[in-house]
Enzyme design. Structure first.
Site, PDB file in Angstrom:
ATOM      1  CB  CYS A  14      33.850  39.751  36.271  1.00 18.76           C
ATOM      2  SG  CYS A  14      34.241  41.477  36.029  1.00 18.76           S
TER       3      CYS A  14
ATOM      4  NE  ARG B 112      29.081  36.064  36.487  1.00  9.84           N
ATOM      5  CZ  ARG B 112      28.035  36.373  37.269  1.00  9.84           C
ATOM      6  NH1 ARG B 112      26.878  35.748  37.098  1.00  9.84           N
ATOM      7  NH2 ARG B 112      28.133  37.302  38.192  1.00  9.84           N
TER       8      ARG B 112
ATOM      9  CD1 TRP C 135      30.467  44.864  32.639  1.00  8.80           C
ATOM     10  CD2 TRP C 135      30.436  43.847  30.667  1.00  8.80           C
ATOM     11  NE1 TRP C 135      29.697  45.610  31.815  1.00  8.80           N
ATOM     12  CE2 TRP C 135      29.652  45.030  30.590  1.00  8.80           C
ATOM     13  CE3 TRP C 135      30.553  43.059  29.546  1.00  8.80           C
ATOM     14  CZ2 TRP C 135      28.997  45.430  29.430  1.00  8.80           C
ATOM     15  CZ3 TRP C 135      29.906  43.451  28.386  1.00  8.80           C
ATOM     16  CH2 TRP C 135      29.150  44.609  28.326  1.00  8.80           C
TER      17      TRP C 135
ATOM     18  CG  ASN D 132      31.602  39.674  39.661  1.00  8.07           C
ATOM     19  OD1 ASN D 132      31.616  40.734  39.023  1.00  8.07           O
ATOM     20  ND2 ASN D 132      30.499  38.981  39.892  1.00  8.07           N
ATOM     21  N   GLY D 133      32.889  42.450  41.187  1.00  8.35           N
ATOM     22  CA  GLY D 133      32.184  43.422  42.028  1.00  8.35           C
ATOM     23  C   GLY D 133      32.856  44.786  41.905  1.00  8.35           C
TER      24      GLY D 133
ATOM     25  CD  GLU E 221      12.234  49.776  23.552  1.00 10.79           C
ATOM     26  OE1 GLU E 221      12.575  50.235  22.449  1.00 10.79           O
ATOM     27  OE2 GLU E 221      12.682  48.716  24.003  1.00 10.79           O
TER      28      GLU E 221
ATOM     29  CE  LYS F  29      13.041  45.299  23.269  1.00  9.40           C
ATOM     30  NZ  LYS F  29      13.593  46.486  22.745  1.00  9.40           N
TER      31      LYS F  29
ATOM     32  CD  GLU G 213      13.793  44.260  19.177  1.00 11.39           C
ATOM     33  OE1 GLU G 213      14.830  44.094  18.507  1.00 11.39           O
ATOM     34  OE2 GLU G 213      13.748  45.020  20.139  1.00 11.39           O
TER      35      GLU G 213
ATOM     36  CG  HIS H 181      -4.200  64.303  13.398  1.00 13.25           C
ATOM     37  ND1 HIS H 181      -4.865  65.437  12.969  1.00 13.25           N
ATOM     38  CD2 HIS H 181      -4.031  64.453  14.738  1.00 13.25           C
ATOM     39  CE1 HIS H 181      -5.052  66.246  13.981  1.00 13.25           C
ATOM     40  NE2 HIS H 181      -4.563  65.690  15.075  1.00 13.25           N
TER      41      HIS H 181
ATOM     42  CE  LYS I  84      22.249  43.219  22.783  1.00 14.38           C
ATOM     43  NZ  LYS I  84      20.906  43.674  23.210  1.00 14.38           N
TER      44      LYS I  84
HETATM   45  C1  AGP Z   1      16.626  46.897  20.299  1.00 11.47           C
HETATM   46  O1  AGP Z   1      15.913  45.905  20.996  1.00 11.47           O
HETATM   47  C2  AGP Z   1      17.299  46.374  19.048  1.00 11.47           C
HETATM   48  N1  AGP Z   1      18.153  45.307  19.348  1.00 11.47           N
HETATM   49  C3  AGP Z   1      17.951  47.475  18.252  1.00 11.47           C
HETATM   50  O2  AGP Z   1      16.954  48.418  17.925  1.00 11.47           O
HETATM   51  C4  AGP Z   1      19.074  48.229  18.967  1.00 11.47           C
HETATM   52  O3  AGP Z   1      18.547  49.022  20.009  1.00 11.47           O
HETATM   53  C5  AGP Z   1      19.761  49.151  17.944  1.00 11.47           C
HETATM   54  O4  AGP Z   1      20.317  48.355  16.935  1.00 11.47           O
HETATM   55  C6  AGP Z   1      20.862  50.017  18.571  1.00 11.47           C
HETATM   56  O5  AGP Z   1      21.877  49.199  19.064  1.00 11.47           O
HETATM   57  P1  AGP Z   1      22.997  49.872  20.033  1.00 11.47           P
HETATM   58  O6  AGP Z   1      22.269  50.317  21.260  1.00 11.47           O
HETATM   59  O7  AGP Z   1      23.975  48.771  20.283  1.00 11.47           O
HETATM   60  O8  AGP Z   1      23.583  51.026  19.282  1.00 11.47           O
END
Ligand code: AGP
Length: 578
Positions: free
Chosen positions: A2, A27, A74, A100-101, A451, A455, A458, A474, A573
């Protein structure tokens, strides 16, 4: 985490405090509040929502007085709501605090405060009541006595109408005092007041301070005074929010040791072993779920099926009342994951959410929820939330199997990898102009290959594909040439010899190999162009470590390509549409 803020001086506190919590919203932002001191006592206004959503309805600007505290939350204990928002008042309404904590012994302390009427579900409210109980004329002394009763982490600001001071204390959560002329500021970090002053006193753990208009008195936890050591910081607000890191993503990668520590104390509910576990999620959360398959099948010996939520929701899954569906989501608002959860519920399955944002839609619609303790994740590319999701999955496996998984050394091991940042950047400099990458891994590290590739693509816009390394022959090996490097996750585990042979096949076709390998593995360099080392650990725990150099590699490649790391093109996001 927070954000807390305070002001004491000659100006009206409310406007300055509103600016402070606006700058601290990164935060945490699920609820906000403010309390100021006026002739009539303490004036309080608080509510659920962000500053931009509720400032007008909460009418902060009408709060009188030149002394005040404020908070942006938060949620960790108690849902985001007006009653759980800070500041919290004591029984008499004469003491107000923001915190906060996490107060770990708050339930025991509540027992000692039986006469107090608690209004919230939070741990923090205990501090307000304890302070009142301990008050006998000096707010600072009352706070000193109070913190000696607390177990856990705290950054606290406290005010009373009869004390022309703000008493503050810190242990484990940051707290800074901004020194002005005839006024002083308090904040979780300097972004709360850096626009007003760059002279700062940072509190150390167990220290307290009495902050007045023209003075700041600092004390050790035993009450002994200590001379403040002001520092001058040359940061602007944005840099302060990133704590000096160039991007939120880099800051969040570096928060991972603490996130793992915090995740180790997340309460895991009692879970009945199901007939079968289904895991649904999207993107990075999906790769956490796929790692979860290896974890849960290894430890809990329960069959696990993992599906892209977008596929699951339109399939006709064979799932029923004996099954458990786990929905993993940082935002808790991803449309496909929510739809998959609803389908599973329609078919009678029990549902568990592993979610980062409290009271998000998926959290509320899950039969039970485990909140990850990653804090707000601002960078679009998910990093610390992923690590927290993994820790929760290991701990769910512990709960289902009754076995203990040795997770406590992991934060220190991640910290060791983070210290290699410059070396990883040097490797990134060799490859940031490449157009195509392959990422390969086996077993527990196959999902990490997926993953790592996500990374990179994206945030740097370089095409990258993750593969089970056994799949190379394959088809994918046709891609290998001197223009297509392969990132190979090759820790010393049971399948190490197999992945080394895949690396040899790549090298034999002039493909560069960037290996993620176990410290001390001197032979790996003969099969790789570059090696990123990670500390040794139990083979089932390597995903918690092998992902970190891949996060940093992707970050530095994207930074070298001048990409918008925190807000990559075309992405959001939280994907709340399908
Ligand atoms: C991951 O780096 C991306 N931002 C994206 O794949 C994300 O993981 C996906 O949209 C799922 O989002 P969520 O975890 O909020 O459900």
């Amino acid at each position: 985490m927070c954000g807390i803020a305070g002001y004491i001086g000659k100006k009206k506190a409310s406007g300055l405090l509103l600016s402070s919590i606006r700058n601290l919203e990164y935060r945490g932002y699920d609820s906000i509040g403010m309390a100021t001191i006026s002739e009539g006592g303490i004036r309080l206004s608080k509510g659920k929502g962000k500053v931009s959503e509720v400032d007008s309805s909460l009418a902060f600007s009408e709060l009188p007085g030149t002394i005040g505290i404020a908070h942006t939350r938060w949620a960790t204990h108690g849902e985001p709501s007006e009653k759980n928002a800070h500041p919290h008042l004591s029984q008499s309404g004469k003491t107000a605090i923001v915190h906060n904590g996490i107060i770990e012994n708050y339930l025991e302390l509540k027992e000692t405060l039986r006469g107090s009427a608690f209004k919230s579900e939070t741990d923090s409210e205990v501090v307000a009541h304890l302070l009142e109980k301990n008050y006998s004329g000096s707010l600072k002394d009352a706070l000193l006595k109070t913190v000696q009763q607390l177990q856990g982490t705290y950054a606290i600001c406290a005010i009373r109408p009869d004390s022309k001071e703000i008493a503050v204390a810190r242990n484990g959560s940051p707290l800074a005092i901004g020194l002005g002329n005839g006024e002083n500021f308090i904040g979780s970090d300097i972004s709360a007041f850096v626009e007003h002053t760059k002279k700062v006193v940072y509190l150390d753990d167990f220290q307290l301070a009495s902050v007045k208009e023209n003075s700041v008195e600092l004390f050790e936890g035993n009450g002994n005074p200590v001379a403040p050591e002001p520092k001058t910081i040359n940061w602007d607000v944005e840099k302060a929010q990133k704590q000096g890191y160039k991007h939120f993503m880099l800051k969040e990668i570096h928060e991972q040791p603490q996130v793992v520590r915090d995740s180790l104390s997340i309460p895991i509910p009692e879970l009945e072993k199901p007939r079968k576990i289904f895991i649904v999620a999207c993107g990075t959360a999906g790769y956490a779920g796929l790692t979860g398959k290896y974890i849960l099948e290894r430890y809990a010996r329960t069959q696990v099926e993992v599906a892209y939520a977008s596929e699951f929701r339109y399939s006709d899954p064979v799932i029923g009342p004996e099954d458990l569906l786990i929905a993993i989501s940082q935002s808790g608002e991803t449309a496909d994951t929510l739809a998959a959860l609803r389908l599973a519920k329609q078919k009678g399955a029990k549902t568990l959410g592993i979610i980062n944002v409290q009271e998000s839609t998926i959290a509320r619609e899950s039969d039970s929820v485990i909140y990850t303790r990653a804090g707000p994740e601002i960078g679009v590319a998910s990093t610390k939330a992923f690590i927290s999701q993994l820790v929760v999955l290991y701990r769910v496996a512990e709960k289902l199997s009754g076995t203990r998984i040795p997770l406590s050394p992991i934060p220190g091991k991640i910290q060791e990898i983070l210290s290699q940042g410059e070396k990883i950047r040097e490797v990134a400099k060799k490859y940031f102009k490449v157009y195509n990458f392959l990422y390969i891994g086996r077993n527990f590290n196959f999902p990490i290959a997926l993953e790592g590739a996500l990374k990179l693509k994206e945030i740097s816009y370089i095409h990258a594909e993750g593969y089970a390394s056994g799949e190379m022959k394959h088809g994918p090996i046709a891609l290998v040439c001197d223009e297509v490097p392969t990132v190979s996750i090759a820790p010393k585990d049971a399948v190490y010899p197999k992945i080394v042979s895949n690396m040899q096949e790549v090298r034999a076709r002039n493909g560069d190999v960037i290996a993620v390998a176990t410290e001390g593995d001197s032979s790996i360099s003969s099969h790789a162009t570059d090696v990123l080392y990670i500390p040794e650990t139990e083979e089932t725990l390597y995903p918690l470590l092998s992902v970190v150099p891949l996060q940093l590699f992707a970050y530095h490649v994207a930074d070298l390509r001048d990409c918008d790391v925190d807000k990559p093109r075309n992405l959001a996001k939280s994907v709340t549409v399908e």
